[in-house]
Design a protein around this motif. Structure first.
Motif, PDB file in Angstrom:
ATOM      1  N   ALA A  78     -26.030  -5.137  39.488  1.00  0.00           N
ATOM      2  CA  ALA A  78     -25.928  -4.862  37.866  1.00  0.00           C
ATOM      3  C   ALA A  78     -25.399  -3.351  37.626  1.00  0.00           C
ATOM      4  N   LEU A  79     -25.616  -2.376  38.303  1.00  0.00           N
ATOM      5  CA  LEU A  79     -25.220  -1.232  37.962  1.00  0.00           C
ATOM      6  C   LEU A  79     -23.778  -1.061  38.571  1.00  0.00           C
ATOM      7  N   ALA A  80     -23.435  -1.788  39.565  1.00  0.00           N
ATOM      8  CA  ALA A  80     -22.071  -1.878  40.046  1.00  0.00           C
ATOM      9  C   ALA A  80     -21.149  -2.368  39.030  1.00  0.00           C
ATOM     10  N   ARG A  81     -21.497  -3.499  38.753  1.00  0.00           N
ATOM     11  CA  ARG A  81     -20.738  -4.288  37.712  1.00  0.00           C
ATOM     12  C   ARG A  81     -20.297  -3.362  36.320  1.00  0.00           C
ATOM     13  N   LEU A  82     -21.427  -2.785  35.796  1.00  0.00           N
ATOM     14  CA  LEU A  82     -20.995  -1.906  34.839  1.00  0.00           C
ATOM     15  C   LEU A  82     -20.126  -0.802  35.223  1.00  0.00           C
ATOM     16  N   ALA A  83     -20.354  -0.143  36.521  1.00  0.00           N
ATOM     17  CA  ALA A  83     -19.584   0.864  36.809  1.00  0.00           C
ATOM     18  C   ALA A  83     -18.396   0.503  37.049  1.00  0.00           C
ATOM     19  N   ASN A  84     -18.091  -0.679  37.364  1.00  0.00           N
ATOM     20  CA  ASN A  84     -16.373  -1.049  37.377  1.00  0.00           C
ATOM     21  C   ASN A  84     -16.078  -1.626  36.140  1.00  0.00           C
ATOM     22  N   THR A  85     -16.638  -1.253  34.922  1.00  0.00           N
ATOM     23  CA  THR A  85     -16.401  -1.551  33.650  1.00  0.00           C
ATOM     24  C   THR A  85     -16.496  -0.428  32.612  1.00  0.00           C
ATOM     25  N   GLU A  86     -14.931  -0.491  31.847  1.00  0.00           N
ATOM     26  CA  GLU A  86     -14.701   0.687  30.986  1.00  0.00           C
ATOM     27  C   GLU A  86     -14.386   0.351  29.444  1.00  0.00           C
ATOM     28  N   TRP A  87     -15.156   1.030  28.599  1.00  0.00           N
ATOM     29  CA  TRP A  87     -14.787   0.508  27.248  1.00  0.00           C
ATOM     30  C   TRP A  87     -14.175   1.498  26.500  1.00  0.00           C
ATOM     31  N   GLN A  88     -13.069   0.998  25.721  1.00  0.00           N
ATOM     32  CA  GLN A  88     -12.166   2.031  24.970  1.00  0.00           C
ATOM     33  C   GLN A  88     -12.096   1.376  23.368  1.00  0.00           C
ATOM     34  N   ASP A  89     -12.983   2.005  22.620  1.00  0.00           N
ATOM     35  CA  ASP A  89     -12.809   1.566  21.346  1.00  0.00           C
ATOM     36  C   ASP A  89     -11.618   2.058  20.547  1.00  0.00           C
ATOM     37  N   LEU A  90     -11.472   1.361  19.411  1.00  0.00           N
ATOM     38  CA  LEU A  90     -10.367   1.495  18.763  1.00  0.00           C
ATOM     39  C   LEU A  90     -10.054   2.875  18.011  1.00  0.00           C
ATOM     40  N   ARG A  91     -11.509   2.918  17.452  1.00  0.00           N
ATOM     41  CA  ARG A  91     -11.718   4.490  16.686  1.00  0.00           C
ATOM     42  C   ARG A  91     -11.176   5.570  17.667  1.00  0.00           C
ATOM     43  N   LEU A  93      -9.408   5.493  20.395  1.00  0.00           N
ATOM     44  CA  LEU A  93      -7.697   5.304  20.615  1.00  0.00           C
ATOM     45  C   LEU A  93      -7.010   5.818  19.585  1.00  0.00           C
ATOM     46  N   ARG A  94      -7.422   5.620  18.374  1.00  0.00           N
ATOM     47  CA  ARG A  94      -6.662   6.197  17.275  1.00  0.00           C
ATOM     48  C   ARG A  94      -6.876   7.758  17.000  1.00  0.00           C
ATOM     49  N   ARG A  95      -7.929   8.329  17.356  1.00  0.00           N
ATOM     50  CA  ARG A  95      -8.184   9.775  17.300  1.00  0.00           C
ATOM     51  C   ARG A  95      -7.455  10.439  18.470  1.00  0.00           C
ATOM     52  N   ARG A  96      -7.274   9.770  19.663  1.00  0.00           N
ATOM     53  CA  ARG A  96      -6.311  10.248  20.435  1.00  0.00           C
ATOM     54  C   ARG A  96      -4.688  10.046  20.290  1.00  0.00           C
ATOM     55  N   LEU A  98      -2.265   6.543  19.221  1.00  0.00           N
ATOM     56  CA  LEU A  98      -2.171   5.081  19.697  1.00  0.00           C
ATOM     57  C   LEU A  98      -1.150   5.162  20.814  1.00  0.00           C
ATOM     58  N   GLU A  99      -0.310   6.276  20.681  1.00  0.00           N
ATOM     59  CA  GLU A  99       1.021   6.238  21.487  1.00  0.00           C
ATOM     60  C   GLU A  99       0.566   6.719  22.996  1.00  0.00           C
ATOM     61  N   LYS A 100      -0.611   7.495  23.165  1.00  0.00           N
ATOM     62  CA  LYS A 100      -1.238   7.773  24.226  1.00  0.00           C
ATOM     63  C   LYS A 100      -1.462   6.348  25.290  1.00  0.00           C
ATOM     64  N   LYS A 101      -2.112   5.657  24.403  1.00  0.00           N
ATOM     65  CA  LYS A 101      -2.315   4.262  24.976  1.00  0.00           C
ATOM     66  C   LYS A 101      -1.205   3.595  25.662  1.00  0.00           C
ATOM     67  N   GLN A 102       0.009   3.596  24.939  1.00  0.00           N
ATOM     68  CA  GLN A 102       0.959   3.070  25.135  1.00  0.00           C
ATOM     69  C   GLN A 102       1.799   3.714  26.644  1.00  0.00           C
ATOM     70  N   THR A 103       1.534   4.943  26.722  1.00  0.00           N
ATOM     71  CA  THR A 103       1.884   5.609  27.997  1.00  0.00           C
ATOM     72  C   THR A 103       0.995   5.215  29.046  1.00  0.00           C
ATOM     73  N   GLU A 104      -0.377   4.785  28.867  1.00  0.00           N
ATOM     74  CA  GLU A 104      -1.184   4.444  29.871  1.00  0.00           C
ATOM     75  C   GLU A 104      -0.646   2.871  30.228  1.00  0.00           C
TER      76      GLU A 104
END
Length: 277
Positions: A78-91, A93-96, A98-104
């Motif tokens: 279960a830990l391994a599954r979560l360790a392989n999961t990443e969450w990027q929330d829209l708020r 992304l907007r603070r960073r 949105l063009e940086k997300k496009q670069t990624e």
């Protein structure tokens, strides 16, 4: 183990600490564990320090070597599954910006060769006209000029013959009236034109007909190694092979519902004409 988006990232360190604890509990040094697992001692050290992410095979070897009980194995998986999961929330992304997300995304597209897109409710930026992209960002409180430019630049990847793309769009994704009718007709015309690219396979799933599988999300699979799942509030990034395989199986089912080639172009032409009328 419950899924808490705010805590994603923590499981990597928890997994590393648990594996280290299991080794010590088994009375093994890092070197002895490495020999039992047919790994290098340096790899065991990197895994236990959270500097290397163990594969499922690595975990299987380690758990067998330390004779972990079933309940511990379940916790580690279960830990391994979560360790392989990443969450990027829209708020965030907007603070960073949105063009940086496009670069990624551009970097990910540059390093990948096979792409599978399932589009449930909207048309992705790679397939969009400038007007559609602008409308999709209309509710963003920030200046999106750079983001629009980066989205348009990313479209060049479609013309790289070394890369293969499969796009599956629902009828709702194609026909949702994000733009006035004349502009929507032009957007659908763009989809039609892209079906002629030799490295692009673009299919549409009409509402009519029997389809027993109901997809819940928009998702993309890159090279069978990474999947992204989008919802209203952000993006989940999945690297666990089990999660990727599940999305590949779902994609295959949805591909069976879709129309391609001349049949897809006929539907798209019909839908564009409906907009113009």
């Amino acid at each position: 183990m419950t899924f808490d988006p705010e805590q994603l990232g923590q499981p990597k360190q928890e997994l590393a600490a648990l594996l280290k604890e299991l080794r010590k509990r088994a009375g093994l040094t890092g070197d002895r564990l490495a020999r039992r697992c047919n790994m290098s001692q340096s790899k065991i050290s990197r895994i236990e320090n959270g500097k290397a992410q163990p594969s499922l095979l690595d975990l299987e070897r380690i758990l067998r070597a330390v004779v972990a009980p079933p309940e511990v194995i379940e916790e580690v998986i279960a830990l391994a599954r979560l360790a392989n999961t990443e969450w990027q929330d829209l708020r965030s992304l907007r603070r960073r910006g949105l063009e940086k997300k496009q670069t990624e995304l551009a970097a990910l597209e540059s390093s990948s060769t096979e792409f599978r897109f399932f589009l449930l409710s909207m048309i992705t930026g790679l397939l969009s006209t400038p007007e559609y992209i602008r409308a999709s960002l209309a509710h963003s409180p920030a200046d999106v000029t750079k983001t629009i430019a980066r989205k348009l630049e990313r479209q060049e990847v479609l013309y790289d013959a070394k890369k293969r793309f499969t796009f599956i769009l629902t009828e709702q994704a194609v026909r949702w009236p994000l733009l006035p009718p004349a502009a929507m007709a032009m957007q659908i015309d763009r989809l039609t034109s892209l079906t002629h690219l030799p490295n692009v396979k673009l299919g549409v799933i009409p509402i009519a007909g029997y389809k027993p599988m109901a997809p819940m999300d928009t998702f993309t699979v890159y090279d069978n190694t990474l999947a992204t799942v989008e919802n209203t509030t952000g993006v989940v990034i999945l690297r666990d092979p089990r999660d990727i395989e599940m999305h590949l199986e779902l994609f295959s089912t949805l591909e069976g519902y879709a129309l391609f080639g001349a049949e897809a172009r006929a539907l798209l032409t019909e839908w564009a004409a409906a907009c113009r009328s």
